[in-house]
Design a protein around this motif. Structure first.
Motif, short mmCIF file in Angstrom:
data_model
loop_
_atom_site.label_atom_id
_atom_site.label_comp_id
_atom_site.label_asym_id
_atom_site.label_seq_id
_atom_site.Cartn_x
_atom_site.Cartn_y
_atom_site.Cartn_z
N LEU A 68 0.79 -1.22 0.00
CA LEU A 68 0.00 0.00 0.00
C LEU A 68 0.83 1.28 0.00
N LEU A 69 2.00 1.25 0.59
CA LEU A 69 2.83 2.45 0.62
C LEU A 69 3.91 2.32 -0.45
N SER A 70 4.07 3.35 -1.23
CA SER A 70 5.01 3.32 -2.35
C SER A 70 6.44 3.30 -1.83
N GLU A 71 7.11 2.18 -2.06
CA GLU A 71 8.47 2.00 -1.55
C GLU A 71 9.46 2.94 -2.21
N ASP A 72 9.28 3.24 -3.50
CA ASP A 72 10.25 4.10 -4.18
C ASP A 72 10.27 5.51 -3.61
N ILE A 73 9.11 6.03 -3.23
CA ILE A 73 9.06 7.37 -2.62
C ILE A 73 9.76 7.34 -1.27
N MET A 74 9.46 6.31 -0.47
CA MET A 74 10.03 6.21 0.85
C MET A 74 11.55 6.05 0.79
N GLN A 75 12.04 5.30 -0.19
CA GLN A 75 13.48 5.05 -0.27
C GLN A 75 14.28 6.32 -0.55
N GLU A 76 13.64 7.32 -1.14
CA GLU A 76 14.34 8.57 -1.41
C GLU A 76 14.41 9.47 -0.17
N SER A 77 13.70 9.12 0.87
CA SER A 77 13.68 9.91 2.09
C SER A 77 15.04 9.94 2.76
N VAL A 78 15.42 11.10 3.29
CA VAL A 78 16.69 11.21 4.01
C VAL A 78 16.67 10.33 5.26
N ILE A 79 15.51 10.14 5.86
CA ILE A 79 15.39 9.29 7.05
C ILE A 79 15.68 7.84 6.65
N TYR A 80 15.06 7.38 5.59
CA TYR A 80 15.27 6.02 5.10
C TYR A 80 16.74 5.82 4.74
N GLN A 81 17.31 6.78 4.03
CA GLN A 81 18.72 6.69 3.62
C GLN A 81 19.64 6.59 4.84
N ASP A 82 19.31 7.36 5.89
CA ASP A 82 20.12 7.33 7.11
C ASP A 82 20.04 5.96 7.78
N ILE A 83 18.83 5.40 7.87
CA ILE A 83 18.65 4.08 8.46
C ILE A 83 19.41 3.04 7.64
N LEU A 84 19.30 3.12 6.33
CA LEU A 84 19.99 2.19 5.44
C LEU A 84 21.51 2.29 5.60
N GLN A 85 22.01 3.52 5.66
CA GLN A 85 23.45 3.74 5.80
C GLN A 85 23.97 3.17 7.13
N LYS A 86 23.21 3.37 8.20
CA LYS A 86 23.62 2.83 9.50
C LYS A 86 23.64 1.30 9.46
N GLY A 87 22.67 0.71 8.78
CA GLY A 87 22.65 -0.75 8.64
C GLY A 87 23.84 -1.25 7.85
N GLU A 88 24.19 -0.54 6.79
CA GLU A 88 25.34 -0.94 5.98
C GLU A 88 26.63 -0.82 6.78
N GLN A 89 26.75 0.26 7.58
CA GLN A 89 27.94 0.45 8.41
C GLN A 89 28.07 -0.68 9.43
N LYS A 90 26.95 -1.06 10.04
CA LYS A 90 26.98 -2.16 11.01
C LYS A 90 27.40 -3.45 10.33
#
Length: 158
Positions: A68-90
């Motif tokens: 129901l929620l468009s993943e492509d829009i969410m993935q461009e979010s700075v919040i999403y990017q920050d969470i993703l980056q922290k996961g990659e760093q871990k």
């Protein structure tokens, strides 16, 4: 739980809407998705979508949310990017730690033969910095008892 109408009609409260009372979870998420889609400012839309998906995850299954929620829009979010980056760093840190553990255990096994499982577990629990220190300390460690003493000292430093 609160009625969802108040949350659906207020942009600041919209990310909290998935946590409100509803008889139709799919209908609620569908309404939320429609309201997110109506947000004109792209950056605001991305952030609201990211916040909403995070909070919806407390209550609903991931696949249900993604329908129901468009993943492509969410993935461009700075919040999403920050969470993703922290996961990659871990993930990178875990990879570094894993390689350092393998290297130290190889050195220890060459020096002392097969080690007791308690010693192996202690070594596996060391962060990268202490594993590097262990590699340097091995020049001064001549017996397994000295190794155990060194490992115990690391426990007290944490």
């Amino acid at each position: 739980m609160e009625d969802s109408a108040l949350f659906l009609n207020n942009l600041a409260l919209l990310p909290l809407a998935p946590l409100t009372q509803t008889n139709s979870p799919q209908g609620l998420l569908s309404q939320i998705a429609n309201n997110v889609a109506k947000i004109a400012d792209r950056e605001t839309k991305q952030d609201i979508a990211a916040y909403t998906e995070i909070l919806a995850g407390l209550r609903f299954e991931k696949d249900f949310i993604r329908q129901l929620l468009s993943e492509d829009i969410m993935q461009e979010s700075v919040i999403y990017q920050d969470i993703l980056q922290k996961g990659e760093q871990k993930g990178e840190q875990k990879g570094e730690q894993k390689e350092a553990v393998k290297f130290c255990l190889r050195l220890l096994n060459q020096r002392f033969g097969e080690l007791d499982s308690l010693i192996v577990e202690k070594v596996k629990g060391l962060p990268v910095e202490q594993l590097e220190n262990l590699g340097a300390a091995l020049f001064n460690i001549s017996e397994v008892a000295d190794l155990v003493t060194w490992l115990n000292q690391q426990d007290h430093q944490n």
